[in-house]
Motif scaffolding. Structure first.
Motif, short mmCIF file in Angstrom:
data_model
loop_
_atom_site.label_atom_id
_atom_site.label_comp_id
_atom_site.label_asym_id
_atom_site.label_seq_id
_atom_site.Cartn_x
_atom_site.Cartn_y
_atom_site.Cartn_z
N TRP A 88 7.20 -1.83 1.37
CA TRP A 88 7.13 -1.58 0.57
C TRP A 88 7.08 -2.55 -0.16
CZ3 TRP A 88 4.89 2.34 -2.80
CH2 TRP A 88 5.79 1.89 -4.20
N GLU B 35 1.73 4.84 0.95
CA GLU B 35 1.03 6.13 1.24
C GLU B 35 0.17 4.93 1.87
OE1 GLU B 35 3.11 8.94 -1.45
OE2 GLU B 35 0.98 8.39 -2.30
N HIS C 12 11.23 9.08 -0.30
CA HIS C 12 9.68 7.96 -0.22
C HIS C 12 10.24 7.66 0.44
CE1 HIS C 12 7.99 4.52 -1.91
NE2 HIS C 12 7.90 5.62 -3.27
N LYS D 67 -3.06 6.88 -4.62
CA LYS D 67 -1.56 6.87 -3.37
C LYS D 67 -1.31 5.55 -3.30
CE LYS D 67 -3.89 9.68 0.12
NZ LYS D 67 -4.71 9.19 1.22
N TYR E 168 -0.45 3.29 -8.30
CA TYR E 168 -1.25 4.03 -7.23
C TYR E 168 -3.07 3.17 -6.45
CZ TYR E 168 2.05 7.90 -7.81
OH TYR E 168 3.07 8.14 -8.06
N MET F 63 3.47 10.92 6.87
CA MET F 63 4.00 10.51 7.00
C MET F 63 4.90 9.53 8.08
SD MET F 63 3.00 6.10 5.06
CE MET F 63 4.71 5.52 4.75
#
Length: 265
Positions: free
Chosen positions: A11, A129, A125, A52, A48, A1
């Motif tokens: 995030w 995702e 990180h 992801k 997740y 990514m």
């Protein structure tokens, strides 16, 4: 990514006194599964959607117990430099930039009108995702009673360009990074109780807004607004059983024309 451009939401996490309760609630409402908690990092537990990483939950650190709330992190190539810009533009740094292993560097801050947010300088990180798929982050809005303060701060610190929605009923502004609209700002009206502080409302994508609302209320969450159709999708505002506010949106179900917006940069 690819590394996110500065100011892009990258995030989201939230502190919960009852982490297991939060996991059960969001697993059913958003379909999340959870990784192993990391005791080395305060039992931080990633969530997740379809495998992801899309968010995280964590118990409060001693002395930080209080009402749960979601925290949105904005990407930065240099968290220390962003912290300086935050101070230089009348913001408050609540937690100095702190390196989190090789994952990245985080900082917590409050913009001048009162909304708390995070800054994330990605390492291994890099952030979300997945976005805009069921269970994943989709959008966020700064809710504030002092929009002028928030607008000036956000454009000065993150270099956003801004567009004002042309609607007499609401005071709503959108912020762009390049050609991408990444964040909204809504002026809080008298509909908000005075004890509700300014905050950033995070939207998570769902396959069916009404089903998500039904699950949330059945599990002890509260419906604050909606469900309502819009040109952006069918959405609703909720609070989870521990008081954290968030919204859900089905971006596949749209209605009406997109609002007109005027460049105010």
């Amino acid at each position: 990514m690819a590394v996110q451009r500065e100011g892009t939401p990258c995030w989201a996490d939230a502190m919960f006194s009852d982490v297991e309760g939060a996991k059960s609630f969001y697993a059913e409402v958003l379909g999340w599964t959870f990784g192993e908690s990391s005791s080395e990092y305060g039992n931080y537990t990633q969530a997740y959607a379809d495998g992801k990483a899309v968010a995280a939950v964590v118990p409060p650190m001693p002395g930080q117990e209080g009402r749960s709330q979601w925290c949105l992190y904005l990407a930065s190539p240099d968290a220390a430099a962003t912290a300086r810009k935050i101070r230089d533009n009348s913001g408050e740094v609540l937690m100095e930039p702190m390196q989190v292993g090789d994952f990245g560097t985080m900082c917590l801050a409050r913009e001048p009108s009162g909304a708390v947010f995070g800054v994330w300088q990605g390492g291994t990180h890099e952030g979300f995702e997945a976005t805009a798929v069921p269970g994943a982050y989709c959008w966020a809005e700064v809710f504030t009673r002092e929009p002028e303060k928030a607008d000036t701060f956000l454009t000065s610190v993150f270099g956003y360009t801004a567009k004002q929605i042309q609607d007499d009923a609401v005071d709503f502004r959108m912020f762009d990074v390049g050609d991408d609209t990444v964040l909204g700002r809504m002026k809080m009206t008298e509909d908000f109780p005075p004890e509700v502080p300014p905050y950033i409302n995070v939207y998570f994508t769902v396959a069916d807004c009404d089903d998500a609302v039904a699950a949330a209320t059945r599990l002890g969450g509260a419906l604050r607004f909606g469900p309502m159709d819009s040109p952006f999708g069918r959405f609703a505002a909720l609070s989870d059983p521990q008081g954290a506010s968030f919204s859900v949106i089905d971006i596949t179900t749209t209605q009406g024309e997109m609002p007109r917006a005027e460049d105010v940069s």
